[in-house]
Design a protein around this motif. Sequence first.
Motif, PDB file in Angstrom:
ATOM      1  N   SER A   1     -59.869  -4.475 -30.283  1.00 51.98           N
ATOM      2  CA  SER A   1     -61.206  -4.425 -29.707  1.00 51.98           C
ATOM      3  C   SER A   1     -62.115  -5.526 -30.243  1.00 51.98           C
ATOM      4  N   LYS A   2     -61.849  -6.028 -31.452  1.00 53.20           N
ATOM      5  CA  LYS A   2     -62.680  -7.079 -32.044  1.00 53.20           C
ATOM      6  C   LYS A   2     -61.773  -8.166 -32.612  1.00 53.20           C
ATOM      7  N   GLN A   3     -60.914  -8.715 -31.764  1.00 53.31           N
ATOM      8  CA  GLN A   3     -59.939  -9.691 -32.209  1.00 53.31           C
ATOM      9  C   GLN A   3     -60.628 -11.009 -32.518  1.00 53.31           C
ATOM     10  N   SER A   4     -60.406 -11.538 -33.712  1.00 50.12           N
ATOM     11  CA  SER A   4     -61.022 -12.789 -34.120  1.00 50.12           C
ATOM     12  C   SER A   4     -60.263 -13.975 -33.539  1.00 50.12           C
ATOM     13  N   ALA A   5     -60.896 -15.136 -33.562  1.00 45.31           N
ATOM     14  CA  ALA A   5     -60.253 -16.363 -33.097  1.00 45.31           C
ATOM     15  C   ALA A   5     -59.023 -16.661 -33.960  1.00 45.31           C
TER      16      ALA A   5
ATOM     17  N   GLY B   1     -66.326   0.001 -14.999  1.00 43.70           N
ATOM     18  CA  GLY B   1     -67.009   0.224 -13.732  1.00 43.70           C
ATOM     19  C   GLY B   1     -68.517   0.131 -13.843  1.00 43.70           C
ATOM     20  N   GLU B   2     -69.035   0.130 -15.056  1.00 42.28           N
ATOM     21  CA  GLU B   2     -70.482   0.068 -15.260  1.00 42.28           C
ATOM     22  C   GLU B   2     -70.995  -1.375 -15.372  1.00 42.28           C
ATOM     23  N   CYS B   3     -70.324  -2.196 -16.223  1.00 43.76           N
ATOM     24  CA  CYS B   3     -70.863  -3.529 -16.489  1.00 43.76           C
ATOM     25  C   CYS B   3     -69.894  -4.667 -16.173  1.00 43.76           C
ATOM     26  N   GLY B   4     -68.627  -4.362 -15.870  1.00 46.84           N
ATOM     27  CA  GLY B   4     -67.663  -5.398 -15.563  1.00 46.84           C
ATOM     28  C   GLY B   4     -66.906  -5.930 -16.769  1.00 46.84           C
ATOM     29  N   GLY B   5     -67.202  -5.412 -17.958  1.00 46.44           N
ATOM     30  CA  GLY B   5     -66.473  -5.826 -19.160  1.00 46.44           C
ATOM     31  C   GLY B   5     -65.070  -5.227 -19.171  1.00 46.44           C
ATOM     32  N   HIS B   6     -64.350  -5.438 -20.251  1.00 48.79           N
ATOM     33  CA  HIS B   6     -63.003  -4.881 -20.388  1.00 48.79           C
ATOM     34  C   HIS B   6     -63.066  -3.512 -21.042  1.00 48.79           C
ATOM     35  N   LEU B   7     -62.190  -2.614 -20.586  1.00 44.17           N
ATOM     36  CA  LEU B   7     -62.036  -1.314 -21.245  1.00 44.17           C
ATOM     37  C   LEU B   7     -60.937  -1.452 -22.283  1.00 44.17           C
ATOM     38  N   ILE B   8     -61.245  -1.081 -23.512  1.00 45.44           N
ATOM     39  CA  ILE B   8     -60.334  -1.257 -24.636  1.00 45.44           C
ATOM     40  C   ILE B   8     -59.770   0.090 -25.046  1.00 45.44           C
TER      41      ILE B   8
ATOM     42  N   THR C   1     -55.097   8.637 -26.146  1.00 45.81           N
ATOM     43  CA  THR C   1     -55.917   7.430 -26.095  1.00 45.81           C
ATOM     44  C   THR C   1     -57.142   7.684 -25.232  1.00 45.81           C
ATOM     45  N   TRP C   2     -58.229   7.034 -25.545  1.00 43.33           N
ATOM     46  CA  TRP C   2     -59.371   6.983 -24.653  1.00 43.33           C
ATOM     47  C   TRP C   2     -59.781   5.521 -24.583  1.00 43.33           C
ATOM     48  N   TYR C   3     -60.558   5.168 -23.587  1.00 46.24           N
ATOM     49  CA  TYR C   3     -60.936   3.780 -23.360  1.00 46.24           C
ATOM     50  C   TYR C   3     -62.447   3.645 -23.443  1.00 46.24           C
ATOM     51  N   ARG C   4     -62.897   2.584 -24.129  1.00 46.23           N
ATOM     52  CA  ARG C   4     -64.328   2.326 -24.212  1.00 46.23           C
ATOM     53  C   ARG C   4     -64.589   0.883 -23.794  1.00 46.23           C
ATOM     54  N   CYS C   5     -65.774   0.643 -23.298  1.00 42.20           N
ATOM     55  CA  CYS C   5     -66.159  -0.698 -22.874  1.00 42.20           C
ATOM     56  C   CYS C   5     -66.269  -1.606 -24.088  1.00 42.20           C
ATOM     57  N   GLU C   6     -65.856  -2.860 -23.916  1.00 42.70           N
ATOM     58  CA  GLU C   6     -65.963  -3.817 -25.007  1.00 42.70           C
ATOM     59  C   GLU C   6     -67.425  -4.061 -25.397  1.00 42.70           C
ATOM     60  N   HIS C   7     -68.335  -3.761 -24.511  1.00 46.50           N
ATOM     61  CA  HIS C   7     -69.769  -3.922 -24.779  1.00 46.50           C
ATOM     62  C   HIS C   7     -70.373  -2.577 -25.184  1.00 46.50           C
ATOM     63  N   ALA C   8     -69.763  -1.939 -26.148  1.00 48.36           N
ATOM     64  CA  ALA C   8     -70.136  -0.575 -26.534  1.00 48.36           C
ATOM     65  C   ALA C   8     -71.613  -0.441 -26.895  1.00 48.36           C
ATOM     66  N   THR C   9     -72.186  -1.421 -27.552  1.00 50.21           N
ATOM     67  CA  THR C   9     -73.582  -1.306 -27.969  1.00 50.21           C
ATOM     68  C   THR C   9     -74.546  -1.418 -26.797  1.00 50.21           C
TER      69      THR C   9
END
Length: 135
Positions: free
Chosen positions: A5-9, A36-43, A52-60
């Motif tokens: 979910s927070k993969q670094s370079a 479906g809310e913002c178009g980001g990726h579900l992680i 498993t459950w899925y959350r938007c990458e833009h959780a905040t």
Amino acid sequence: MGSASKQSAFVSELLDDPEYGTTGADDQVEFNHTCGECGGHLIPVPTKDGRTWYRCEHATHCGHSLNACSSCGIGLPVRNKRTGLSKCSCGAEYQSCPSCQDGWLVERRGRYGPFLGCVSYPRCRGKAKVSKSQR
């Protein structure tokens, strides 16, 4: 070990370059699901019980989340706009929610008997009647 979910370079470079001999988790389900809310990726977020459950990458900012497939507990059903069904990688099929972009309908019970309600309830209140063939 890096977080999906927070993969670094740095981790991305290690995984992309075969010289380092690094690999991703073997048991991880490949994902490319859109929020479906913002178009980001579900992680995918694994739980202690193996589901498993899925959350938007833009959780905040977005905060959207979905439970995984009821049948396998890991995959996320994908909507087929042509058929009106959402199908999981495990083969389970669900009626797509008529009210939201990424939900599907599961059987629920109410004071008037069984009905189909969106998996994203209470965020989404999409529903349908249970057909006689489903009873």
